[in-house]
Every structure is written in C-alpha cells, then in structure tokens.
Design an enzyme around this catalytic site. Structure first.
Site, mmCIF file in Angstrom:
data_model
loop_
_atom_site.group_PDB
_atom_site.id
_atom_site.type_symbol
_atom_site.label_atom_id
_atom_site.label_comp_id
_atom_site.label_asym_id
_atom_site.label_seq_id
_atom_site.Cartn_x
_atom_site.Cartn_y
_atom_site.Cartn_z
ATOM 1 N N ASN A 1 -17.081 28.669 25.770
ATOM 2 C CA ASN A 1 -17.443 28.079 27.055
ATOM 3 C C ASN A 1 -18.947 28.200 27.267
ATOM 4 O O ASN A 1 -19.646 28.830 26.467
ATOM 5 C CB ASN A 1 -16.729 28.825 28.199
ATOM 6 C CG ASN A 1 -15.276 28.396 28.380
ATOM 7 O OD1 ASN A 1 -14.918 27.259 28.141
ATOM 8 N ND2 ASN A 1 -14.445 29.323 28.806
ATOM 9 N N HIS B 1 -9.192 21.478 30.075
ATOM 10 C CA HIS B 1 -10.271 20.869 29.266
ATOM 11 C C HIS B 1 -9.938 19.425 28.878
ATOM 12 O O HIS B 1 -10.231 18.987 27.764
ATOM 13 C CB HIS B 1 -10.555 21.708 28.006
ATOM 14 C CG HIS B 1 -11.078 23.075 28.311
ATOM 15 N ND1 HIS B 1 -12.418 23.333 28.491
ATOM 16 C CD2 HIS B 1 -10.440 24.252 28.484
ATOM 17 C CE1 HIS B 1 -12.585 24.622 28.754
ATOM 18 N NE2 HIS B 1 -11.401 25.201 28.768
#
Ligand code: NDP
Length: 504
Positions: free
Chosen positions: A132, A60
C-alpha cells in the site's frame, strides 16, 4: 485471407475462425420479420457481451497500472540470496495501484489508502509484493479484516457508504489509530499515484546463502515528490473527471515521463524481534528509522502502459504467496492470512488457471502436477506419463536446496488477545508530532468532515482515543467538529443522527 476490396485488412471471423459475410444485419425473415435462431453470429456477439465482466475485486476494485523494471544498485547480498535483489539485477515488473473501498467505477480522487502491488518476473518465479502507500494497516488480526471492510463498503439497507459504520468500528478498535491518522492527513488524498510512496507494509524475511534469517521491511520512496489535494480541490477534480489518476499515469508514461521510486529496506537481525518494545510483526506498527535505518538498494521505474487494460491490469492477479528463495514470510498474522486469501480470491474471480494468463505467468519455467480444471491449456510435463508424484518417468522433483531454515516458534495455541500489551498510541503520537501546524489543522478538519453526522457517542469515543494519542489531537478534532457543525447546522439535529447512514 484478404478482403473483397483487395486490401490486406484481415477478414472478420467468428471466434471459431469462420469468415463473416455481413456484420451489419442480423439474419431475419425480412425487414418486418423476426430473427432466425440459427444466426450464430448474432448469438456469439450477444453471448460474449454478456460475459465481458469478471467479478470485480471485493477490495481494491478501482485500479491503474503499468509495466516497468527494478534495478538493484545497492548490495544486500549478505542478507539475501534472492536473485531479484542481487547487485546489478534488472527485473521486469508490473505494478497495479488502486483505491481500496470504491467499486471499479469509483472516482479516482477520493480519500482512501492506495494499493501499491508489484509483480516481479524473477528468474526464480514471480515475487509479488502486494503493498500500500501506507506502512501500516487498520487492524493487526485478520479475524477483524472482513468486519473492517464491511464498514468501508455500502450499508446493506441504504446502499450508501456509512461514516457511522467506519467511525463506530475505528472507535472500538484503537489499533486503527495509526492508519486513521495517515488516512486523514495530507497523504490520505494524493493527486495521483506517481506522487506516493509504496510500502510492503508487512515484515518479511530475508535469507542468505548461509541460511541466516533477517527480518525486513520494503519501502519505495517516490522520486516525484509528494503531492496531495485538499478535500475541496478533490471535489472539484471529481466534478471535472472521475479518472484523474488513470489520465495522469497513462499520459505521463505515454509521453516518456517515466515515474521512479527509490527502493529501500530496513533490516532487523532475527534475534532482535524478541527485544523491540513494539511487536515487529504487528501490521499497525512501523520500525522507527532511528532504530533500523532505511538502506537504499535500487530504483523502480514504470515505463510502459498496458496494451489491453482488461488483460493486463484487470486480470492481473497478485498474491503474497508468490515468494522466491531468499525472501520469506514472518509471523505477521495479517501476512499469514493474506498468503491464503489472495490466491483464493483470484481462483474465484478469474479461475483455476489464472496464473497461466500471460500477465500472471512467470517468465521462468513452471513444473507442477496440477491437472485439468476449467480452461486448462498448458502443456503436459515433457513425459506425459509423469502426471503424478513420486514417479519413475523423469517428472519434476523437489530440491532440498530451497528449504528455508526452520523458524523457532513457541507459545500456547489459543485466541490470544491481540490488544493486550500493545501500545496503540505511541506511533500515531510520533507521526502527529512530525506534522507542522498546518498539517495538524488539515488533519483535524479532514476528520471533522469525514465524521459527517455520526452519532455523538461514537464521535466522543473516537475523540477520547485521539486524546490518548496527544491532548492537542483530541482538542483539535473537537474544535474542528464544532466548526464543522456550525457550517453544516442541519446535521446536528437528532433526527439526522438517526439517519446518519442514509445521508452520508
Ligand atoms: P522519521 O522521522 O525517521 O520518519 C518519518 C516518516 O514519516 C518518513 O518516512 C516520512 O516519509 C513519513 N511521513 C511524513 N509525513 C507523513 C504522512 N503525512 N503520512 C505518512 N507518513 C508520513 O520517523 P520514525 O521512523 O521514527 O517514524 C515516526 C512516524 O513516522 C511513525 O510513527 C510513522 O507514523 C511515520 N512513518 C514511519 C515510517 C517508518 O518506516 N519508520 C514510514 C512512514 C511513516 P517520507 O520519507 O516519504 O517523507
């Protein structure tokens, strides 16, 4: 202090606050002479530049974020005492979106899962819901997580992304089928992050005033609708700009077009967890809406861009360990590992006192006995004699009112086979069946392209998994692979297979 010209522009200083007389010329022994070591201004500038980066996130790394608020419009007070979820509650938040695999400079328009991580500044401390844009994940056991991430990152020798590694791992890990199907579907390549859903993904607990526990899933449904690109469209976008998501989100918020999401929960009575045919704590599974219908509870709005990207988005540090009374964990093994791993990552990446940074600091009082460490600047407890616990000097004390009801657990401690007794095919099948003919064709084509020139045995192993989801799935992928290889004849040569990593 005003400057020489008499305007009210502030005088430039060193970081020690000393006024600077010349910021254009280094101190030297004349135009042809060397520099002087005493030029602390030059040294300070260069030294700061050398330290402008902190380690990027291992996963990420590329992200985009904004500030906003959550407004609770529904009433789930019978399930939870969390103040952030009470009817009418308005809570400031910051949300960081991200791709997973690419580095901090990666292009935005890539096929990848999007992070959807929210820090809520609640009156009971921060609540971080680190989710997510997909309701499930590739693995269910955290022991597999570092291996999985290695397959998404660069090959140690070629320093290239490796479809061989990805499909090798996935084809040997049938629990990944559900998430692979989502990733390769239309939603795997969103145009931006205003047009994606967010999912807390894990199962969490809600705890009410009567100390009853319920299991819960959190969902954020985009009110902008879903939008995605084909691989070809995304390729053209990346050729034009690598920052398409940053541009879209920043510009929308700047012009007052604030993105909105409907917050929903699915709630399961505690005792149901033993009865569902699927493991409700398995991160590769959803709870079917027919069994546990989503309940609308609020609206999430993003309405303010960060003033300083680095301070507010890069140094933003979320961890599922930030939890508030009335919300708790579940036996989800992936969640339990993340409770450790995220805070650990931030201590490494940012430093011991990362939660004292303005963007990470709770808006509610903090009273700990943590002491010292790099960059400590927070004040002592009101009575400085109270620097250990227990003490007789009015220091902060525990409060049993915040104890969670005990969680009943049973079983033999062992390395239980996490694949045994798990149906890895039923839920991907339910999703595949939802897709219309066009979505299925695009799914097949996306998989065929993502496989590139992986070795035949890996391709066939993966196709056999797709067969078990649905015969049409396996057949569709096989057909798409034949077409893909027909369009890219050089990749079917055996030497290319040996070199598959290098040319991926
Ligand atoms: P439902 O028909 O009630 O729900 C289907 C869900 O699928 C909707 O939430 C929809 O999201 C979502 N969806 C539609 N297209 C895609 C896509 N390309 N990628 C990911 N999600 C998509 O069915 P069930 O609850 O019985 O679930 C069936 C399957 O739907 C599951 O196996 C799972 O794969 C998928 N799904 C289920 C979710 C759940 O929490 N139950 C959540 C998300 C997906 P939207 O409402 O935004 O259109």
């Amino acid at each position: 202090m005003t400057d020489q010209s008499g305007t009210d522009r502030p005088v430039l200083t060193t970081s020690g606050g000393n006024p600077i007389a010349d910021n254009q010329n280094s101190k030297s022994a004349g135009p042809r002479g060397p520099l002087l070591l005493e030029d602390y201004q030059l040294i300070e500038k260069l030294a700061h530049q050398n330290r402008e980066r902190i380690p990027e996130r291992v996963v990420h790394a590329k992200g985009w974020g904004a500030h906003g608020k959550l407004t609770i419009t529904g009433d789930i007070s019978r399930y939870t005492k969390a103040k952030v979820l009470q009817p009418g509650a308005e809570t400031d938040l910051i949300l960081r979106f991200s791709t997973v695999a690419g580095e901090a400079g990666a292009a935005d328009a890539e096929r990848d899962v999007r992070g959807f991580a929210i820090k809520f500044y609640t009156p009971e401390g921060n609540w971080d819901l680190v989710g997510n844009n997909t309701p499930v994940f590739f693995v269910r056991d955290p022991l597999k997580f570092p291996d999985f991430i290695h397959t998404q990152k660069r090959h140690p020798r070629t320093n290239l992304r490796s479809p061989t590694a990805m499909w090798d791992f996935w084809s040997l890990s049938p629990e990944s089928l559900h998430q692979v199907t989502i990733l390769m579907s239309d939603r795997g390549l969103p145009t931006d992050v205003r047009h994606i859903n967010g999912y807390g993904s894990h199962t969490f607990a809600l705890i009410n005033d009567a100390d009853e526990r319920f299991w819960v899933k959190f969902h954020f449904k985009t009110l902008q609708g879903h939008r995605h690109w084909s691989n070809e469209e995304a390729g053209a976008v990346v050729g034009r700009t690598r920052e398409s998501t940053q541009e879209d989100l920043f510009e929308a918020i700047e012009k007052g077009d604030f993105p909105l999401w409907k917050m929903q929960v699915q709630i399961m009575p505690e005792e149901d967890a033993d009865k569902t045919p699927y493991n409700p704590f398995d991160l590769t599974k959803v709870w079917p809406h027919g069994d546990y219908p989503p309940i609308d509870i609020g609206i999430l709005e993003l309405n303010r861009n960060a003033d300083n990207y680095f301070a507010e988005i890069e140094q933003l540090a979320m961890s599922p360990s930030n939890i508030v009374p009335g919300i708790g964990f579940s036996p989800d093994k992936m969640l339990q590992a993340r409770v450790f791993s995220y805070a650990d990552a931030h201590r490494h990446r940012i430093g011991t006192h990362y939660e004292a940074l303005p963007v990470n600091a709770p808006r509610s009082p903090v009273h700990t006995y943590h002491k010292d460490g790099a960059m400590r600047f927070t004040p002592n407890n009101p009575n400085p004699a109270a620097y250990y616990e227990p003490n007789s000097f009015s220091g902060p004390v525990e409060d049993k009112r915040f104890a969670e009801p005990p969680l009943k657990i049973s079983g033999d401690a062992d390395r239980h086979n996490h694949r045994e007794g798990n149906d890895d095919f039923g839920q991907p099948r339910a999703l595949f069946t939802l897709f219309d003919a066009g979505q299925k064709e695009r799914l097949f084509a996306n998989i065929a392209a993502a496989m590139g020139n992986i070795p035949d045995e890996i391709e066939e192993r993966q196709a056999r998994l797709f067969d078990q989801v649905h015969p049409d799935y396996g057949a569709g992928v096989r057909r798409a692979r034949v077409e893909y290889k027909g369009r890219n004849p050089s990749i079917s040569a055996p030497t290319d297979q040996l070199l598959s990593d290098a040319s991926a």
